[in-house]
Scaffold this motif. Structure first.
Motif, short mmCIF file in Angstrom:
data_model
loop_
_atom_site.label_atom_id
_atom_site.label_comp_id
_atom_site.label_asym_id
_atom_site.label_seq_id
_atom_site.Cartn_x
_atom_site.Cartn_y
_atom_site.Cartn_z
N GLU A 232 1.93 -15.81 7.88
CA GLU A 232 3.37 -15.58 7.92
C GLU A 232 3.74 -14.18 7.43
N GLU A 233 2.81 -13.52 6.70
CA GLU A 233 3.13 -12.20 6.15
C GLU A 233 3.29 -11.19 7.29
N GLU A 234 4.40 -10.43 7.22
CA GLU A 234 4.65 -9.38 8.20
C GLU A 234 4.64 -8.04 7.48
N LEU A 235 3.66 -7.21 7.81
CA LEU A 235 3.54 -5.90 7.20
C LEU A 235 4.28 -4.87 8.04
N VAL A 236 5.04 -4.01 7.36
CA VAL A 236 5.81 -2.98 8.04
C VAL A 236 5.51 -1.64 7.39
N THR A 237 5.22 -0.63 8.22
CA THR A 237 5.03 0.72 7.72
C THR A 237 6.40 1.37 7.61
N VAL A 238 6.68 1.94 6.44
CA VAL A 238 7.96 2.60 6.18
C VAL A 238 7.67 4.08 5.94
N ASN A 239 8.33 4.93 6.72
CA ASN A 239 8.20 6.38 6.55
C ASN A 239 9.49 6.91 5.94
N PHE A 240 9.35 8.00 5.18
CA PHE A 240 10.49 8.60 4.51
C PHE A 240 10.72 10.01 5.05
N ARG A 241 11.98 10.38 5.19
CA ARG A 241 12.35 11.71 5.65
C ARG A 241 12.47 12.64 4.45
N ASP A 242 12.59 13.93 4.70
CA ASP A 242 12.79 14.89 3.62
C ASP A 242 14.09 14.65 2.87
N ASN B 107 0.84 -1.20 0.00
CA ASN B 107 0.00 0.00 0.00
C ASN B 107 0.87 1.24 0.00
N LEU B 108 0.37 2.29 -0.67
CA LEU B 108 1.04 3.59 -0.68
C LEU B 108 0.30 4.54 0.24
N GLY B 109 1.06 5.35 0.97
CA GLY B 109 0.47 6.37 1.83
C GLY B 109 1.03 7.73 1.45
N ASN B 110 0.83 8.69 2.33
CA ASN B 110 1.35 10.03 2.12
C ASN B 110 2.77 10.06 2.67
N ASN B 111 3.77 9.98 1.80
CA ASN B 111 5.18 9.90 2.16
C ASN B 111 5.50 8.67 3.02
N SER B 112 4.76 7.60 2.78
CA SER B 112 4.99 6.33 3.47
C SER B 112 4.46 5.19 2.62
N VAL B 113 4.90 3.98 2.94
CA VAL B 113 4.39 2.78 2.28
C VAL B 113 4.22 1.69 3.33
N THR B 114 3.40 0.70 2.99
CA THR B 114 3.33 -0.51 3.79
C THR B 114 3.91 -1.61 2.91
#
Length: 173
Positions: free
Chosen positions: A109-119, A78-85
């Motif tokens: 078994e699937e492990e979802l992780v939220t990834v945030n991005f810096r400027d 999934n895509l978020g606002n300046n982040s992805v899962t």
């Protein structure tokens, strides 16, 4: 020695994501012999000598983690606002070979992780051809990330979220 394992794991993950991009996604990716990956690493090092004019531009596209940064790879769900899962890709180290796998979407078994991005997060876009034998690399941005793409990232966890400082967007052809 640890960096050799990290690079080998990264190359294995590239292969795993490539296999995951086929029209039928397998539940598990078969084991990959690390000896073959180490041979590939040596060939890559020979191709990226700074003295060689044609390779100087490509060298800038290689991603080198900062000391203390963790590695995380996965497939964008999934895509978020300046982040992805992402769905995390796993590597199980064995004596003779490493097993790289991406659990099936929606499985236990699937492990979802939220990834945030810096400027100041660095983004790179790699088009991987011929099973990894040919890689076109260039700078990129968050806007090029799409669902289903593979990501290789370096950064650190902040609680359950991963804060990425460097990102490789991987597309397989």
């Amino acid at each position: 020695m640890k960096s050799k394992h990290s690079l080998a794991a990264g190359l294995l993950l590239l292969m795993a994501v490539a296999a995951g991009c086929s029209s039928k996604e397998p539940e598990n990716i078969p084991a990959v012999n690390t000896e073959k990956v180490q041979d590939t690493k040596k060939a890559d090092e020979e191709e990226v000598e700074p003295e060689r004019k044609e390779d100087t531009e490509k060298e800038a596209d290689f991603v080198i983690p900062e000391q203390g940064e963790e590695h995380l790879s996965g497939k964008v769900r999934n895509l978020g606002n300046n982040s992805v899962t992402i769905s995390k890709i796993f590597v199980e180290e064995n004596e003779n070979s490493d097993i790289v796998y991406l659990p099936e979407e929606g499985s236990q078994e699937e492990e979802l992780v939220t990834v945030n991005f810096r400027d100041d997060t660095e983004f790179h876009f790699w088009v991987i051809k011929n099973g990894g034998g040919d890689i076109d690399m260039r700078e990129s941005s968050f806007s090029e990330i799409q669902e289903g793409f593979g990501l290789e990232m370096y950064g650190n966890y902040d609680g359950d979220s991963f804060i990425a400082s460097k990102v490789i967007i991987e597309v397989y052809e």
